[in-house]
Design a protein around this motif. Sequence first.
Motif, PDB file in Angstrom:
ATOM      1  N   GLU A   1     -37.104  26.374 -28.967  1.00 55.76           N
ATOM      2  CA  GLU A   1     -36.406  27.331 -29.814  1.00 55.76           C
ATOM      3  C   GLU A   1     -35.852  26.654 -31.071  1.00 55.76           C
ATOM      4  O   GLU A   1     -35.951  27.188 -32.176  1.00 55.76           O
ATOM      5  CB  GLU A   1     -35.275  27.973 -29.018  1.00 55.76           C
ATOM      6  CG  GLU A   1     -34.568  29.115 -29.729  1.00 55.76           C
ATOM      7  CD  GLU A   1     -33.545  29.779 -28.830  1.00 55.76           C
ATOM      8  OE1 GLU A   1     -33.381  31.006 -28.946  1.00 55.76           O
ATOM      9  OE2 GLU A   1     -32.919  29.080 -28.006  1.00 55.76           O
TER      10      GLU A   1
ATOM     11  N   VAL B   1     -38.811  25.828 -33.513  1.00 57.77           N
ATOM     12  CA  VAL B   1     -39.343  27.021 -34.181  1.00 57.77           C
ATOM     13  C   VAL B   1     -38.357  27.526 -35.228  1.00 57.77           C
ATOM     14  O   VAL B   1     -38.742  27.935 -36.337  1.00 57.77           O
ATOM     15  CB  VAL B   1     -39.662  28.104 -33.130  1.00 57.77           C
ATOM     16  CG1 VAL B   1     -40.003  29.419 -33.810  1.00 57.77           C
ATOM     17  CG2 VAL B   1     -40.816  27.659 -32.238  1.00 57.77           C
ATOM     18  N   GLU B   2     -37.058  27.501 -34.910  1.00 53.29           N
ATOM     19  CA  GLU B   2     -36.046  27.933 -35.873  1.00 53.29           C
ATOM     20  C   GLU B   2     -36.060  27.073 -37.128  1.00 53.29           C
ATOM     21  O   GLU B   2     -35.766  27.547 -38.220  1.00 53.29           O
ATOM     22  CB  GLU B   2     -34.655  27.874 -35.230  1.00 53.29           C
ATOM     23  CG  GLU B   2     -34.382  28.969 -34.217  1.00 53.29           C
ATOM     24  CD  GLU B   2     -33.032  28.795 -33.547  1.00 53.29           C
ATOM     25  OE1 GLU B   2     -32.391  27.738 -33.779  1.00 53.29           O
ATOM     26  OE2 GLU B   2     -32.600  29.701 -32.817  1.00 53.29           O
TER      27      GLU B   2
ATOM     28  N   VAL C   1     -44.179  23.754 -36.932  1.00 56.81           N
ATOM     29  CA  VAL C   1     -45.293  24.339 -36.190  1.00 56.81           C
ATOM     30  C   VAL C   1     -45.373  23.656 -34.822  1.00 56.81           C
ATOM     31  O   VAL C   1     -45.439  22.426 -34.749  1.00 56.81           O
ATOM     32  CB  VAL C   1     -46.615  24.187 -36.955  1.00 56.81           C
ATOM     33  CG1 VAL C   1     -47.794  24.676 -36.116  1.00 56.81           C
ATOM     34  CG2 VAL C   1     -46.542  24.948 -38.272  1.00 56.81           C
TER      35      VAL C   1
ATOM     36  N   GLY D   1     -52.958  27.565 -33.623  1.00 58.35           N
ATOM     37  CA  GLY D   1     -52.863  27.015 -32.281  1.00 58.35           C
ATOM     38  C   GLY D   1     -54.018  26.108 -31.898  1.00 58.35           C
ATOM     39  O   GLY D   1     -54.090  25.644 -30.762  1.00 58.35           O
TER      40      GLY D   1
ATOM     41  N   ARG E   1     -51.832  26.367 -27.503  1.00 57.90           N
ATOM     42  CA  ARG E   1     -51.104  27.614 -27.678  1.00 57.90           C
ATOM     43  C   ARG E   1     -50.008  27.413 -28.707  1.00 57.90           C
ATOM     44  O   ARG E   1     -49.194  26.494 -28.588  1.00 57.90           O
ATOM     45  CB  ARG E   1     -50.469  28.052 -26.354  1.00 57.90           C
ATOM     46  CG  ARG E   1     -49.638  29.321 -26.463  1.00 57.90           C
ATOM     47  CD  ARG E   1     -48.944  29.662 -25.166  1.00 57.90           C
ATOM     48  NE  ARG E   1     -47.948  28.660 -24.786  1.00 57.90           N
ATOM     49  CZ  ARG E   1     -46.981  28.884 -23.891  1.00 57.90           C
ATOM     50  NH1 ARG E   1     -46.929  30.046 -23.275  1.00 57.90           N
ATOM     51  NH2 ARG E   1     -46.114  27.933 -23.596  1.00 57.90           N
ATOM     52  N   GLU E   2     -50.001  28.251 -29.732  1.00 57.15           N
ATOM     53  CA  GLU E   2     -48.944  28.145 -30.740  1.00 57.15           C
ATOM     54  C   GLU E   2     -47.712  28.901 -30.253  1.00 57.15           C
ATOM     55  O   GLU E   2     -47.802  30.048 -29.787  1.00 57.15           O
ATOM     56  CB  GLU E   2     -49.405  28.711 -32.076  1.00 57.15           C
ATOM     57  CG  GLU E   2     -48.354  28.561 -33.169  1.00 57.15           C
ATOM     58  CD  GLU E   2     -48.863  28.969 -34.539  1.00 57.15           C
ATOM     59  OE1 GLU E   2     -48.078  28.873 -35.501  1.00 57.15           O
ATOM     60  OE2 GLU E   2     -50.041  29.372 -34.629  1.00 57.15           O
ATOM     61  N   LEU E   3     -46.560  28.247 -30.359  1.00 57.04           N
ATOM     62  CA  LEU E   3     -45.309  28.872 -29.945  1.00 57.04           C
ATOM     63  C   LEU E   3     -44.679  29.580 -31.142  1.00 57.04           C
ATOM     64  O   LEU E   3     -44.122  28.947 -32.041  1.00 57.04           O
ATOM     65  CB  LEU E   3     -44.337  27.821 -29.400  1.00 57.04           C
ATOM     66  CG  LEU E   3     -44.724  27.134 -28.093  1.00 57.04           C
ATOM     67  CD1 LEU E   3     -43.588  26.256 -27.597  1.00 57.04           C
ATOM     68  CD2 LEU E   3     -45.094  28.154 -27.026  1.00 57.04           C
ATOM     69  N   THR E   4     -44.776  30.893 -31.136  1.00 50.94           N
ATOM     70  CA  THR E   4     -44.110  31.712 -32.149  1.00 50.94           C
ATOM     71  C   THR E   4     -42.735  32.113 -31.620  1.00 50.94           C
ATOM     72  O   THR E   4     -42.441  31.947 -30.423  1.00 50.94           O
ATOM     73  CB  THR E   4     -44.943  32.974 -32.425  1.00 50.94           C
ATOM     74  OG1 THR E   4     -44.992  33.769 -31.217  1.00 50.94           O
ATOM     75  CG2 THR E   4     -46.356  32.619 -32.859  1.00 50.94           C
ATOM     76  N   PRO E   5     -41.855  32.643 -32.463  1.00 49.75           N
ATOM     77  CA  PRO E   5     -40.553  33.098 -31.969  1.00 49.75           C
ATOM     78  C   PRO E   5     -40.652  34.089 -30.818  1.00 49.75           C
ATOM     79  O   PRO E   5     -39.872  34.032 -29.867  1.00 49.75           O
ATOM     80  CB  PRO E   5     -39.912  33.724 -33.207  1.00 49.75           C
ATOM     81  CG  PRO E   5     -40.519  32.977 -34.355  1.00 49.75           C
ATOM     82  CD  PRO E   5     -41.939  32.709 -33.940  1.00 49.75           C
ATOM     83  N   ASP E   6     -41.634  35.000 -30.872  1.00 48.69           N
ATOM     84  CA  ASP E   6     -41.798  35.979 -29.790  1.00 48.69           C
ATOM     85  C   ASP E   6     -42.210  35.298 -28.491  1.00 48.69           C
ATOM     86  O   ASP E   6     -41.705  35.645 -27.409  1.00 48.69           O
ATOM     87  CB  ASP E   6     -42.843  37.034 -30.177  1.00 48.69           C
ATOM     88  CG  ASP E   6     -42.353  37.964 -31.272  1.00 48.69           C
ATOM     89  OD1 ASP E   6     -41.118  38.062 -31.445  1.00 48.69           O
ATOM     90  OD2 ASP E   6     -43.192  38.568 -31.959  1.00 48.69           O
TER      91      ASP E   6
END
Length: 399
Positions: free
Chosen positions: A79, A82-83, A87, A111, A124-129
């Motif tokens: 978290e 990402v904030e 990437v 990703g 796997r790309e970690l997006t906020p969602d």
Amino acid sequence: MKFAVRPRPASALPGVHGPARIHRRTASVLGRLRAGDVAVLDHVDMDRDTAQSLIDAGVVAVVNASPMISGRYPNLGPERLVEAGVVVVDSAGPEIFDRLKDGSDVRIDGGVVHSGDALVAPARELTPDVVRTEMARARSGLAAQLESFTHNSTEFLRREQDLLLHGHGVPRTATEMAGRPVVVVVRSHGWEDELRGIKPFVREQKPVLIAVDRGADALVSAGHKPDVVVVTGDTDDLPSAAVLRKARDVVVLVERGAPRAATERLERLGIRPLRFETTATTEDAALLLASAREAALIVGVGMHATLDEFLDRRRAGLASTFLTRLKLGPDLVDAAALPRLYDGAVRPRHLLGAVLAGVLAVGAAISVTPVGQQWVDDVSPSVSRTTTDLFDDVRGLLP
């Protein structure tokens, strides 16, 4: 007829680019990072402190061979990354260490990890969602982790009961702490704001400053000199040699019965460290050191204070942190709360009160002298006449 095709430069390809810094051990990667690098590592359940170190180093991307969030507990590292706009891709698999070379140009797009035009590994790309979804799932599994924590706490208390209950095994430092306030600094999320918040306290009370690991570098960069530095002997997360030499005491954590080789690395730097044999975390060992040396008050900067931060600790460190906090009790104050209790500021009303007290004291001293008595005798008739005339005017106004 065939024409040679010139490869496109990496900057013309989509995605994030940067030289790869590769190592399975996160600590080994952290020591070599530069701004613009891509950190390639293998770190399950990345904690927030590690994430902050990556951000501070200026990485543009993080490639993790393992899952960033395994679901065992709600770790805060992904978290935070990402904030900060980094990437983040995970689950790239262990084969990525065979397919990439340290220093090679890496490109991450959607990703997928590339080296130039060649695909290295899908990830796997970690997006906020994605992070929000994974964190919600991890929080639902906390019950099992808390049961495991109870067992770990019992084991830690069994191993360290002499230290926790009686303070046995704590090295004797040249720095005197008895009856003095102590500030323990950990280079963690938000430590700069906390240190600035207690600046009046540090300036006026002149506490003993204990730095933990790279917190020593952070303390020096903030304009302070650490009195004591507590480090772990088997880690790459050591402060610079120049900073270690400035400290009056350097305490190194080693396992019980560890040979002298555990401290040779520091001795080669011209430092004679004090051995502290314990399985506590470095942060907790610094707190226990201050407590055993009878500090009047311990202020923690960059400590893990909330439930989420507490659970974000390494699994082996949970019991250490929990039992250390119980041991210290009211002697430990979080730096974030200290400005509410102490700001050291002199307000105008304080100055006004001091001036009035001074004037009254001078007046009382003058009044008992012959000159002062003459002034009182001269002023008294005038004051009496003025008071009488005032009462006469008031009576005249009454019906």
